[in-house]
Structure formats: structure tokens, C-alpha cells
Design a protein around this motif. Structure first.
Motif, PDB file in Angstrom:
ATOM      1  N   ALA A  27      30.068  44.208  47.748  1.00 15.81           N
ATOM      2  CA  ALA A  27      31.068  44.858  48.600  1.00 15.81           C
ATOM      3  C   ALA A  27      32.383  45.121  47.860  1.00 15.81           C
ATOM      4  O   ALA A  27      33.301  45.729  48.428  1.00 15.81           O
ATOM      5  CB  ALA A  27      31.335  44.007  49.830  1.00 15.81           C
ATOM      6  N   GLY A  28      32.461  44.657  46.613  1.00 13.31           N
ATOM      7  CA  GLY A  28      33.673  44.900  45.834  1.00 13.31           C
ATOM      8  C   GLY A  28      34.832  44.040  46.258  1.00 13.31           C
ATOM      9  O   GLY A  28      36.007  44.442  46.080  1.00 13.31           O
ATOM     10  N   LEU A  29      34.560  42.850  46.825  1.00 12.48           N
ATOM     11  CA  LEU A  29      35.642  41.980  47.277  1.00 12.48           C
ATOM     12  C   LEU A  29      36.348  41.282  46.123  1.00 12.48           C
ATOM     13  O   LEU A  29      37.483  40.816  46.282  1.00 12.48           O
ATOM     14  CB  LEU A  29      35.095  40.948  48.272  1.00 12.48           C
ATOM     15  CG  LEU A  29      34.506  41.520  49.565  1.00 12.48           C
ATOM     16  CD1 LEU A  29      33.977  40.384  50.445  1.00 12.48           C
ATOM     17  CD2 LEU A  29      35.571  42.331  50.315  1.00 12.48           C
ATOM     18  N   ALA A  30      35.652  41.183  44.977  1.00  8.43           N
ATOM     19  CA  ALA A  30      36.302  40.574  43.816  1.00  8.43           C
ATOM     20  C   ALA A  30      37.266  41.592  43.212  1.00  8.43           C
ATOM     21  O   ALA A  30      36.866  42.670  42.770  1.00  8.43           O
ATOM     22  CB  ALA A  30      35.253  40.150  42.787  1.00  8.43           C
ATOM     23  N   LYS A  31      38.569  41.250  43.186  1.00 10.81           N
ATOM     24  CA  LYS A  31      39.584  42.201  42.768  1.00 10.81           C
ATOM     25  C   LYS A  31      39.821  42.195  41.265  1.00 10.81           C
ATOM     26  O   LYS A  31      40.355  43.164  40.722  1.00 10.81           O
ATOM     27  CB  LYS A  31      40.892  41.905  43.507  1.00 10.81           C
ATOM     28  CG  LYS A  31      40.747  42.048  45.023  1.00 10.81           C
ATOM     29  CD  LYS A  31      42.047  41.737  45.729  1.00 10.81           C
ATOM     30  CE  LYS A  31      41.882  41.884  47.252  1.00 10.81           C
ATOM     31  NZ  LYS A  31      43.135  41.566  47.978  1.00 10.81           N
ATOM     32  N   THR A  32      39.448  41.076  40.620  1.00  8.52           N
ATOM     33  CA  THR A  32      39.669  40.993  39.179  1.00  8.52           C
ATOM     34  C   THR A  32      38.387  40.581  38.485  1.00  8.52           C
ATOM     35  O   THR A  32      37.441  40.094  39.109  1.00  8.52           O
ATOM     36  CB  THR A  32      40.771  39.970  38.845  1.00  8.52           C
ATOM     37  OG1 THR A  32      40.333  38.676  39.250  1.00  8.52           O
ATOM     38  CG2 THR A  32      42.079  40.322  39.566  1.00  8.52           C
ATOM     39  N   LYS A  33      38.370  40.790  37.157  1.00  9.30           N
ATOM     40  CA  LYS A  33      37.221  40.380  36.359  1.00  9.30           C
ATOM     41  C   LYS A  33      37.039  38.863  36.405  1.00  9.30           C
ATOM     42  O   LYS A  33      35.898  38.361  36.435  1.00  9.30           O
ATOM     43  CB  LYS A  33      37.402  40.826  34.915  1.00  9.30           C
ATOM     44  CG  LYS A  33      37.306  42.325  34.721  1.00  9.30           C
ATOM     45  CD  LYS A  33      35.872  42.801  34.950  1.00  9.30           C
ATOM     46  CE  LYS A  33      35.747  44.298  34.698  1.00  9.30           C
ATOM     47  NZ  LYS A  33      34.364  44.775  34.906  1.00  9.30           N
ATOM     48  N   GLU A  34      38.130  38.111  36.398  1.00 13.68           N
ATOM     49  CA  GLU A  34      38.036  36.657  36.453  1.00 13.68           C
ATOM     50  C   GLU A  34      37.414  36.201  37.766  1.00 13.68           C
ATOM     51  O   GLU A  34      36.612  35.262  37.805  1.00 13.68           O
ATOM     52  CB  GLU A  34      39.425  36.031  36.283  1.00 13.68           C
ATOM     53  CG  GLU A  34      40.005  36.151  34.895  1.00 13.68           C
ATOM     54  CD  GLU A  34      39.141  35.449  33.858  1.00 13.68           C
ATOM     55  OE1 GLU A  34      38.544  34.389  34.195  1.00 13.68           O
ATOM     56  OE2 GLU A  34      39.021  35.957  32.737  1.00 13.68           O
ATOM     57  N   GLU A  35      37.754  36.856  38.842  1.00 12.30           N
ATOM     58  CA  GLU A  35      37.191  36.509  40.144  1.00 12.30           C
ATOM     59  C   GLU A  35      35.688  36.811  40.181  1.00 12.30           C
ATOM     60  O   GLU A  35      34.908  36.058  40.735  1.00 12.30           O
ATOM     61  CB  GLU A  35      37.921  37.270  41.247  1.00 12.30           C
ATOM     62  CG  GLU A  35      37.715  36.672  42.632  1.00 12.30           C
ATOM     63  CD  GLU A  35      38.634  37.299  43.665  1.00 12.30           C
ATOM     64  OE1 GLU A  35      38.410  37.038  44.861  1.00 12.30           O
ATOM     65  OE2 GLU A  35      39.558  38.055  43.283  1.00 12.30           O
ATOM     66  N   GLU A  36      35.285  37.943  39.561  1.00 13.01           N
ATOM     67  CA  GLU A  36      33.861  38.273  39.483  1.00 13.01           C
ATOM     68  C   GLU A  36      33.096  37.209  38.699  1.00 13.01           C
ATOM     69  O   GLU A  36      32.002  36.778  39.083  1.00 13.01           O
ATOM     70  CB  GLU A  36      33.674  39.640  38.819  1.00 13.01           C
ATOM     71  CG  GLU A  36      34.053  40.806  39.701  1.00 13.01           C
ATOM     72  CD  GLU A  36      33.769  42.132  39.026  1.00 13.01           C
ATOM     73  OE1 GLU A  36      33.242  42.120  37.881  1.00 13.01           O
ATOM     74  OE2 GLU A  36      34.059  43.181  39.618  1.00 13.01           O
ATOM     75  N   LYS A  37      33.679  36.781  37.575  1.00 13.83           N
ATOM     76  CA  LYS A  37      33.022  35.745  36.771  1.00 13.83           C
ATOM     77  C   LYS A  37      32.918  34.435  37.534  1.00 13.83           C
ATOM     78  O   LYS A  37      31.921  33.710  37.419  1.00 13.83           O
ATOM     79  CB  LYS A  37      33.801  35.528  35.466  1.00 13.83           C
ATOM     80  CG  LYS A  37      33.679  36.675  34.501  1.00 13.83           C
ATOM     81  CD  LYS A  37      34.432  36.379  33.198  1.00 13.83           C
ATOM     82  CE  LYS A  37      34.306  37.532  32.209  1.00 13.83           C
ATOM     83  NZ  LYS A  37      35.032  37.258  30.935  1.00 13.83           N
ATOM     84  N   ALA A  38      33.929  34.138  38.321  1.00 14.11           N
ATOM     85  CA  ALA A  38      33.879  32.895  39.115  1.00 14.11           C
ATOM     86  C   ALA A  38      32.736  32.963  40.128  1.00 14.11           C
ATOM     87  O   ALA A  38      31.995  31.980  40.331  1.00 14.11           O
ATOM     88  CB  ALA A  38      35.220  32.690  39.824  1.00 14.11           C
ATOM     89  N   TYR A  39      32.589  34.147  40.763  1.00 11.29           N
ATOM     90  CA  TYR A  39      31.474  34.310  41.720  1.00 11.29           C
ATOM     91  C   TYR A  39      30.132  34.169  41.010  1.00 11.29           C
ATOM     92  O   TYR A  39      29.192  33.522  41.514  1.00 11.29           O
ATOM     93  CB  TYR A  39      31.560  35.690  42.397  1.00 11.29           C
ATOM     94  CG  TYR A  39      32.677  35.817  43.405  1.00 11.29           C
ATOM     95  CD1 TYR A  39      33.471  34.726  43.744  1.00 11.29           C
ATOM     96  CD2 TYR A  39      32.940  37.049  44.028  1.00 11.29           C
ATOM     97  CE1 TYR A  39      34.493  34.850  44.672  1.00 11.29           C
ATOM     98  CE2 TYR A  39      33.955  37.178  44.961  1.00 11.29           C
ATOM     99  CZ  TYR A  39      34.748  36.074  45.265  1.00 11.29           C
ATOM    100  OH  TYR A  39      35.753  36.196  46.186  1.00 11.29           O
ATOM    101  N   LEU A  40      30.021  34.789  39.837  1.00 14.71           N
ATOM    102  CA  LEU A  40      28.767  34.716  39.076  1.00 14.71           C
ATOM    103  C   LEU A  40      28.462  33.287  38.634  1.00 14.71           C
ATOM    104  O   LEU A  40      27.297  32.859  38.612  1.00 14.71           O
ATOM    105  CB  LEU A  40      28.836  35.649  37.868  1.00 14.71           C
ATOM    106  CG  LEU A  40      28.817  37.156  38.184  1.00 14.71           C
ATOM    107  CD1 LEU A  40      29.043  37.976  36.922  1.00 14.71           C
ATOM    108  CD2 LEU A  40      27.488  37.537  38.831  1.00 14.71           C
ATOM    109  N   ARG A  41      29.525  32.557  38.243  1.00  8.42           N
ATOM    110  CA  ARG A  41      29.311  31.159  37.855  1.00  8.42           C
ATOM    111  C   ARG A  41      28.788  30.346  39.041  1.00  8.42           C
ATOM    112  O   ARG A  41      27.914  29.490  38.887  1.00  8.42           O
ATOM    113  CB  ARG A  41      30.605  30.555  37.308  1.00  8.42           C
ATOM    114  CG  ARG A  41      30.892  30.932  35.880  1.00  8.42           C
ATOM    115  CD  ARG A  41      31.968  30.026  35.294  1.00  8.42           C
ATOM    116  NE  ARG A  41      33.241  30.202  35.979  1.00  8.42           N
ATOM    117  CZ  ARG A  41      34.193  31.078  35.621  1.00  8.42           C
ATOM    118  NH1 ARG A  41      33.983  31.872  34.563  1.00  8.42           N
ATOM    119  NH2 ARG A  41      35.317  31.169  36.293  1.00  8.42           N
TER     120      ARG A  41
END
Length: 468
Positions: free
Chosen positions: A268-282
Motif C-alpha cells: 500500500a506504500g505506507l512505508a515513507k522511507t527506505k529505512e522504514e521499508e527495510k524495517a518492515y522487511l526485517r
């Protein structure tokens, strides 16, 4: 064709036993009649005839000797005749006997040899069998005459008829008593079995309460007691199965919820930054590893319980295996500021599977470090108890376990504190796997703990003997 029930079979067996007993009694009665009674009559007649023949001293039969025989005939129960013409012997028998067969055959030779002749036949006048004995009167080698004795034989049926007035009432009372006792015995034997049948039918429907009454301490009573115990065991196992499925569903549902939620957030594109995306992936990766570990433990436990993975037994230097596992956990212990010490006997050689034994040490050490707070201590000791047994002891200074929950350790998905966080708590399968591996090695595991003071695990394993 309708099959007979057990009660009917028992009744048929009892009836067959009664009939067989009566038949045996009838046969035994006839046997005694033929062998005992008839032999006794024969012996008596021969004794009387022989005694009378001793008074004959040769020559022609005198009148005095004839009167003596007649006098004895009146006193005796048998009929006694004196014959001084051998050709008249065939006419003396009260039952038909051929003349040549009596006088000129084997019987005549027997008489000439000085031996008595015994005959048995049926006499119509008496309506019964008659036994006759001929005792020879010899003058040297010449047959001058004979003493003939005969006696009607008692009929077994007559004796039975005389006893019938007493026998049949007693037989009726005995049969009634046998019916009452037999019915009670059959009921006591069949009712528990019928109750077991009904309970087994209920168990096929998922109702495991047996409740079969135990009325005796014999084999049937013990079978009913064992059936109740089996039903209780199945009920408990069914409850454990349901709890196991519930635990597996819970353990799988939680990481799946995390993975679904964070993946939907990413899509849904809720992760606003690359760091936030990596945190979700982790987070997704962590839960994936958790699911992978859970599935692996479940498969491992299932294989161990089913013994589908045979142990590759060989002499194992157990101290070296423990030392390698400790080296793996030293950085984790140092990070939590836990003092990790060991005291190992390198002469302890275990007959086992090195990989499985390493799994035992790793699971136990992982629990000890996980539940020991910072600043605590974990001690590992390996020693020889005897020539045949060694002992591994892992002691920690963690939270401890209540005494009443120690017997539950090793059950699948069991946790002492169900409120522990997912980060702190494991899957609850580690100790179950340990118990199975130790059991497959013919060993034993024991737990001791005090709340607030820590837990100690004792693992005993068989050693390789020197002669091996």
C-alpha cells in the motif's frame, strides 16, 4: 445365518458339559457293571462250584453226593444242578447253546483239563441276561459229570427305575440350582463385555468416557479396569491432540499475521522511507525464520516420536560435543553478561548419535541462557557416575520453575509462563525434542528447580564399556 452371542455360547457350553457328564456317568456305570459286577458273579459261581466239586472223589456219582448238591441248591442264591451224563449238559442251559459247541469243542477240552466253563446269554423266562458256570467232575482223565450253576444278572435299568423316585426330584433341584448359578455367572461374565462393546461404540463417535463398573477382581474385572484406564488415556491423548492443534494454529497464525500486515503495508506504500521499508522487511524475515524453525521442530519431533529417523550410534567424546556448543553460545552469554563455566570429564565416551546429542546440549543451553537474567551464571558439568553411565548437568540462576509444573516439562508447547513475550519465549518444543532424543539413547532426564534460584537439568546416558 445369525451368529450366536457370547452368552448363548456359554449356555451351550454348559449344556454340552452336562450332557457329556451324564454320558460319561452312563458309560462308567456300564463299565463297572460289565467289569466289576459280572466278574464278581463269575468269581462267586466258580468258587461255589469248585468247592462242591472237591467233595467228589472219583467213580460214579453217588446218591449221597447228589443229595448234598440238592441241599446246597436250596441254600444258595444260584440254581445248582448235578449232571452225571455229559451229553445232557446242553439241555441244562436256560438259554440256547448248540450241543456240539458245548461238549465236543473247545469248551469240552476246557472241562477235560479240569477248568470251569463260563457262559452268558439272554433267557426269555427271566427277561434278563443269565450267567452259567460248569465245573467238571473228573475221574482221572474221564469226565464223569459236572456241576451246573446259573444266576440271573441284575439289570442296570431296574436299579435306575428303583432309584428314579428319589433321583428325579433331586435332579430337578440340582438343575434349578445350576440354572440360577449359571445364569448369574454368565451375567457376571457377559455384562462387562457388553458394557465394553457399548463404550467402544461411543468411543468411535468421539465420546471417550467409559465408566464400566468393576464388580470383581478376576480376569473380567481386571479387563474392565484396564478398559477404563485405556479410555482415560485416549481421552487425555485426544485432549492433548486438540491442545496441540490449537497451539500449532496459534504459533503459525501469529507470524502469518505479522507477515500479512507488513506486506500489505509495503504494497500500500505506507512505508515513507527506505529505512522504514527495510524495517518492515526485517520483521517479515524474522517471522519467516520463526515459522521455519517451528515447522522444523514439529517435523523433527514427529520423526523422533515415530522413530522414523534411526540413530547413527557410535562412540562419541561427549565433552568435545559440549565444548563445541559452549563455544557457539559464549558470545550470546557475554552479551547478556552471563558467566558461562564448564567442568568436563574428557574420558566420558557415550554410545550415541553425535548430531542428536549436540541438539540436546544446544536446546538445554539455549533455555538456560534465555531464562537467566543479566549478571547470572550458567554452569555445565559432565562426569562419570559409574562404568556404565555418565551424567550431564546444566545449572542456571534464572527465574526457576514451580515444583508442581516440573512433571509437565517436556510436553509439546508447554510453557511455564504463558505470558512471556514472543521474543523471550520459544516454541515450547525444545524440551520435548530433548526428552525424545534422550529416551532413544536409553537415557533419562530429570529437572530440579526453585523459584527465584534457578533450574538444574540432569541427563544420564549409557557409556561405551571398555570391552566394547
Amino acid at each position: 445365518m445369525k451368529r450366536l452371542r457370547l452368552g448363548q455360547k456359554l449356555w451351550l457350553s454348559i449344556g454340552a458339559a452336562v450332557v457329556a457328564t451324564l454320558a460319561f456317568s452312563f458309560g462308567l456305570l456300564n463299565y463297572f457293571y460289565r467289569t466289576v459286577y459280572m466278574k464278581e458273579v463269575e468269581r462267586t459261581l466258580i468258587a461255589e462250584g469248585t468247592s462242591l466239586a472237591r467233595d467228589y472223589h472219583g467213580g460214579a456219582v453217588t446218591e449221597a453226593y447228589r443229595r448234598q448238591i440238592e441241599w446246597y441248591d436250596e441254600k444258595s442264591t444260584a440254581t445248582i444242578l448235578l449232571i452225571d451224563n455229559p451229553r445232557e449238559l446242553s439241555a441244562c442251559f436256560p438259554f440256547p447253546v448248540h450241543y456240539d459247541a458245548l461238549v465236543s469243542g473247545r469248551d469240552r477240552e476246557t472241562l477235560l483239563a479240569g477248568k470251569p466253563v463260563v457262559k452268558t446269554g439272554y433267557e426269555k423266562r427271566f427277561s434278563r441276561r443269565v450267567m452259567a458256570v460248569i465245573v467238571p467232575l473228573l475221574d482221572g482223565k474221564r469226565l464223569e459229570g459236572a456241576i451246573y450253576l446259573y444266576l440271573p444278572l441284575a439289570d442296570v435299568q431296574e436299579a435306575t427305575k428303583r432309584a428314579a423316585a428319589t433321583f428325579w426330584p433331586l435332579a430337578a433341584i440340582f438343575a434349578a440350582a445350576l440354572l440360577v448359578v449359571g445364569r448369574r455367572m454368565v451375567r457376571q461374565m457377559v455384562e462387562p463385555l457388553q458394557a465394553m462393546e457399548r463404550a467402544a461404540e461411543r468411543m468411535t463417535e468421539g465420546r471417550y468416557e467409559a465408566g464400566i463398573p468393576v464388580r470383581s477382581d478376576d480376569e473380567i474385572g481386571r479387563l474392565a479396569k484396564a478398559f477404563n484406564q485405556m479410555a482415560d488415556a485416549i481421552a487425555k491423548e485426544d485432549e492433548r491432540k486438540r491442545e496441540f492443534l490449537a497451539n500449532v494454529s496459534h504459533e503459525l497464525r501469529t507470524p502469518l499475521s505479522y507477515m500479512k500486515g507488513y506486506s500489505e503495508a509495503l504494497l500500500a506504500g505506507l512505508a515513507k522511507t527506505k529505512e522504514e521499508e527495510k524495517a518492515y522487511l526485517r520483521l517479515i524475515h524474522r517471522e519467516t525464520e520463526r515459522m521455519e524453525r517451528l515447522v522444523r521442530d514439529l517435523l523433527d519431533l514427529a520423526r523422533l516420536e515415530g522413530q522414523s529417523v534411526p540413530l547413527e550410534r557410535a562412540p562419541v567424546a561427549f565433552a568435545q560435543v559440549i565444548e563445541d556448543v559452549i563455544a557457539m553460545y559464549e558470545p550470546i552469554a557475554a552479551q547478556k553478561r552471563i558467566k558461562l563455566s564448564c567442568d568436563l570429564d574428557y574420558d566420558v565416551i557415550v554410545n550415541g548419535d553425535a548430531d542428536r546429542l549436540e541438539q540436546v546440549v544446544r536446546n538445554l543451553l539455549d533455555n538456560a541462557i534465555r531464562y537467566t537474567p543479566a549478571g547470572g551464571a550458567v554452569t555445565v558439568r559432565l562426569s562419570r557416575l559409574s562404568e556404565a553411565e555418565g551424567e550431564l548437568v546444566i545449572q542456571d540462576t534464572g527465574k526457576g520453575i514451580p515444583k508442581d509444573q516440573l512433571p509437565l516439562l517436556g510436553q509439546r508447547f508447554f510453557r511455564v509462563d504463558r505470558a512471556r513475550t514472543r521474543k523471550e519465549g520459544g516454541t515450547g518444543l525444545g524440551l520435548a525434542i530433548v526428552k525424545q532424543i534422550v529416551a532413544l539413547h536409553d537415557g533419562a532426564i530429570q529437572f530440579d528447580s526453585d523459584l527465584g534460584r534457578g533450574t538444574t537439568v540432569f541427563v544420564r546416558l549409557p557409556l561405551v564399556r571398555e570391552e566394547e
